[in-house]
Design an enzyme around this catalytic site. Structure first.
Site, PDB file in Angstrom:
ATOM      1  N   LYS A  10       1.569   1.754  -7.164  1.00 20.78           N
ATOM      2  CA  LYS A  10       0.980   2.203  -8.441  1.00 20.78           C
ATOM      3  C   LYS A  10      -0.410   1.618  -8.589  1.00 20.78           C
ATOM      4  O   LYS A  10      -0.719   0.557  -8.023  1.00 20.78           O
ATOM      5  CB  LYS A  10       1.859   1.802  -9.636  1.00 20.78           C
ATOM      6  CG  LYS A  10       2.139   0.295  -9.796  1.00 20.78           C
ATOM      7  CD  LYS A  10       1.114  -0.468 -10.607  1.00 20.78           C
ATOM      8  CE  LYS A  10       1.471  -1.929 -10.801  1.00 20.78           C
ATOM      9  NZ  LYS A  10       0.371  -2.779 -11.275  1.00 20.78           N
ATOM     10  N   PRO A  94      -0.012  -3.770   0.441  1.00 15.86           N
ATOM     11  CA  PRO A  94      -0.305  -5.201   0.559  1.00 15.86           C
ATOM     12  C   PRO A  94       0.456  -6.009  -0.499  1.00 15.86           C
ATOM     13  O   PRO A  94       0.549  -5.593  -1.657  1.00 15.86           O
ATOM     14  CB  PRO A  94      -1.815  -5.282   0.320  1.00 15.86           C
ATOM     15  CG  PRO A  94      -2.338  -3.917   0.540  1.00 15.86           C
ATOM     16  CD  PRO A  94      -1.229  -2.970   0.224  1.00 15.86           C
ATOM     17  N   VAL A  95       0.998  -7.149  -0.066  1.00 16.33           N
ATOM     18  CA  VAL A  95       1.798  -7.999  -0.969  1.00 16.33           C
ATOM     19  C   VAL A  95       0.855  -8.769  -1.900  1.00 16.33           C
ATOM     20  O   VAL A  95      -0.204  -9.231  -1.481  1.00 16.33           O
ATOM     21  CB  VAL A  95       2.684  -8.959  -0.137  1.00 16.33           C
ATOM     22  CG1 VAL A  95       3.428  -9.935  -1.039  1.00 16.33           C
ATOM     23  CG2 VAL A  95       3.663  -8.155   0.714  1.00 16.33           C
ATOM     24  N   GLY A  98      -1.208  -6.369  -6.876  1.00 18.58           N
ATOM     25  CA  GLY A  98      -1.241  -5.680  -8.169  1.00 18.58           C
ATOM     26  C   GLY A  98      -0.916  -4.209  -8.043  1.00 18.58           C
ATOM     27  O   GLY A  98      -1.102  -3.438  -8.989  1.00 18.58           O
ATOM     28  N   GLY A 101       4.192  -3.553  -5.163  1.00 20.35           N
ATOM     29  CA  GLY A 101       4.974  -3.310  -3.945  1.00 20.35           C
ATOM     30  C   GLY A 101       6.456  -3.648  -4.103  1.00 20.35           C
ATOM     31  O   GLY A 101       7.319  -2.839  -3.762  1.00 20.35           O
ATOM     32  N   GLY A 102       6.732  -4.835  -4.617  1.00 16.76           N
ATOM     33  CA  GLY A 102       8.127  -5.255  -4.801  1.00 16.76           C
ATOM     34  C   GLY A 102       8.848  -4.345  -5.788  1.00 16.76           C
ATOM     35  O   GLY A 102       9.998  -3.925  -5.561  1.00 16.76           O
ATOM     36  N   ASP A 136       7.618  -3.435 -14.046  1.00 21.04           N
ATOM     37  CA  ASP A 136       7.001  -2.229 -13.473  1.00 21.04           C
ATOM     38  C   ASP A 136       8.003  -1.327 -12.758  1.00 21.04           C
ATOM     39  O   ASP A 136       7.621  -0.275 -12.242  1.00 21.04           O
ATOM     40  CB  ASP A 136       5.910  -2.620 -12.458  1.00 21.04           C
ATOM     41  CG  ASP A 136       4.672  -3.183 -13.131  1.00 21.04           C
ATOM     42  OD1 ASP A 136       4.435  -2.861 -14.314  1.00 21.04           O
ATOM     43  OD2 ASP A 136       3.937  -3.935 -12.467  1.00 21.04           O
TER      44      ASP A 136
HETATM   45  P1  ATP Z   1       3.072  -7.311  -9.581  1.00 20.25           P
HETATM   46  O1  ATP Z   1       1.807  -6.652  -9.977  1.00 20.25           O
HETATM   47  O2  ATP Z   1       4.320  -6.655 -10.103  1.00 20.25           O
HETATM   48  O3  ATP Z   1       3.072  -8.811  -9.691  1.00 20.25           O
HETATM   49  P2  ATP Z   1       2.224  -7.282  -6.886  1.00 20.25           P
HETATM   50  O4  ATP Z   1       1.904  -5.960  -6.314  1.00 20.25           O
HETATM   51  O5  ATP Z   1       1.066  -8.115  -7.307  1.00 20.25           O
HETATM   52  O6  ATP Z   1       3.243  -7.065  -8.032  1.00 20.25           O
HETATM   53  P3  ATP Z   1       4.212  -7.760  -4.887  1.00 20.25           P
HETATM   54  O7  ATP Z   1       3.649  -7.178  -3.658  1.00 20.25           O
HETATM   55  O8  ATP Z   1       5.288  -7.033  -5.576  1.00 20.25           O
HETATM   56  O9  ATP Z   1       3.033  -8.145  -5.883  1.00 20.25           O
HETATM   57  O10 ATP Z   1       4.716  -9.238  -4.485  1.00 20.25           O
HETATM   58  C1  ATP Z   1       4.684 -10.325  -5.371  1.00 20.25           C
HETATM   59  C2  ATP Z   1       5.718 -11.364  -4.907  1.00 20.25           C
HETATM   60  O11 ATP Z   1       7.015 -10.787  -4.975  1.00 20.25           O
HETATM   61  C3  ATP Z   1       5.551 -11.818  -3.467  1.00 20.25           C
HETATM   62  O12 ATP Z   1       5.117 -13.137  -3.460  1.00 20.25           O
HETATM   63  C4  ATP Z   1       6.902 -11.683  -2.822  1.00 20.25           C
HETATM   64  O13 ATP Z   1       7.382 -12.887  -2.283  1.00 20.25           O
HETATM   65  C5  ATP Z   1       7.841 -11.207  -3.907  1.00 20.25           C
HETATM   66  N1  ATP Z   1       8.653 -10.022  -3.511  1.00 20.25           N
HETATM   67  C6  ATP Z   1       9.898  -9.762  -3.930  1.00 20.25           C
HETATM   68  N2  ATP Z   1      10.345  -8.606  -3.428  1.00 20.25           N
HETATM   69  C7  ATP Z   1       9.362  -8.107  -2.650  1.00 20.25           C
HETATM   70  C8  ATP Z   1       9.240  -6.924  -1.864  1.00 20.25           C
HETATM   71  N3  ATP Z   1      10.235  -6.035  -1.769  1.00 20.25           N
HETATM   72  N4  ATP Z   1       8.074  -6.702  -1.245  1.00 20.25           N
HETATM   73  C9  ATP Z   1       7.063  -7.598  -1.351  1.00 20.25           C
HETATM   74  N5  ATP Z   1       7.137  -8.735  -2.049  1.00 20.25           N
HETATM   75  C10 ATP Z   1       8.270  -9.007  -2.703  1.00 20.25           C
END
Ligand code: ATP
Length: 287
Positions: A10, A94-95, A98, A101-102, A136
């Site tokens: 997103k 990318p983890v 924002g 991904g999770g 989210d």
């Molecule tokens: P948000 O904006 O909801 O915080 P993000 O996109 O910034 O999400 P994610 O990629 O979802 O961040 O990852 C944030 C943390 O969630 C990571 O440090 C990771 O260890 C944990 N996590 C839990 N489940 C997952 C998953 N399926 N994929 C990636 N990271 C995950």
């Protein structure tokens, strides 16, 4: 049985924080868009226990993984808590960027399992489960273009983003969501996005009007990493973007383009400079 599902990322077209609530959460106002950048999930209903395996070794495989949590919650809800499940996550989002991904993985697990079991839960029940797993997850479950309010779990449909190409850039660092909220709480927010104007521009299919109103209150937080975020935005605008903004709590930034050649050449340049860049398209509803 084996099931496949895509987990689309997103972007926040704009992001406002309107209040800190007594329960510790913040009230958010976020026009959101699903994009074509996605993780690929393979779910094998076999064995015992629920585990996730990923191409990235630092992604947790146990209940710290939102996909595992979503599966456990779903299987309990439909009365099959003993069902074994192996989740293979091919991560392309990318983890810590924002881009949710999770949350997207958790939502994809809910869609895939509900399909595999013959749709025992309706859209409303699934959305309620999603909201329990993370703020989210409900948006990532339904997808498309939505206004997310409350913690992000209250959704109402928006007109689609006017036709455009998207370039997403992520620098080498990630930004922790709780850390950025703490920083936001320390100083009053001086400037808020024009969400109503943005939605009106979307309704009129006015991409320039949308681009003038891309705004994320987290970019104003006192954090040295925002200098890099501003540099990336500058690079996207120099490369032909009509507008650019950070998504969520970063660190990914996206720009909106109309010209195909500019989209591709800017993406290549940003990839060399910042490590990760890709082009993407807006995607409609997923459920
Ligand atoms: P948000 O904006 O909801 O915080 P993000 O996109 O910034 O999400 P994610 O990629 O979802 O961040 O990852 C944030 C943390 O969630 C990571 O440090 C990771 O260890 C944990 N996590 C839990 N489940 C997952 C998953 N399926 N994929 C990636 N990271 C995950």
């Amino acid at each position: 049985m084996t099931v496949y599902e895509k987990a689309c990322a997103k972007i926040n077209i704009s992001l406002d924080v309107t209040a800190k609530r007594p329960d510790g959460y913040h009230d958010m106002v976020m026009p959101m868009q699903t994009v074509s950048l996605c993780d690929e999930l393979t779910l094998r209903l076999e064995g015992s226990g629920i585990r996730a395996r990923s191409n990235l070794r630092y992604v947790p495989s146990d209940d710290r993984n939102l996909a595992v949590r979503a599966a456990r919650r779903y299987l309990t809800e439909i009365g099959k808590p003993e069902q074994g499940l192996q989740i293979e996550l091919h991560k392309k989002i990318p983890v810590g960027s924002g881009m949710g991904g999770g949350s997207a993985d958790a939502a994809a697990v809910l869609r895939a399992l509900n399909r595999a079991f013959g749709e025992p839960l309706g859209r409303e029940q699934l959305t309620a489960l999603a909201g329990e797993i993370g703020s989210d997850v409900a948006f990532c479950l339904i997808g498309g273009t939505m206004l997310a309010t409350g913690r992000g779990e209250v959704l109402s449909p928006l007109p689609p983003l006017p036709p455009c190409r998207i370039v997403i850039v992520k620098p080498g660092f990630s930004i922790s969501t709780p850390e950025l909220f703490q920083k936001l709480d320390r100083a009053p927010i001086r400037c808020h996005p024009d969400t109503d104007g943005l939605i009106a521009a979307m309704r009129q299919g006015d991409l320039s009007g949308v681009c003038r109103r891309l705004y994320n209150v987290f970019e104003d937080v006192d954090d040295r990493r925002m200098r890099t975020i501003r540099q990336i935005k500058g690079g996207l605008l120099d490369g032909g973007a009509l507008g650019a903004v950070m998504t969520g709590t970063g660190s990914a930034v996206f720009g909106l383009f109309t010209d195909d050649a500019a989209t591709e050449s800017c993406c290549e340049k940003m990839k060399k400079e910042y490590g990760f860049a890709c082009t993407a398209e807006a995607v409609g509803e997923l459920l």
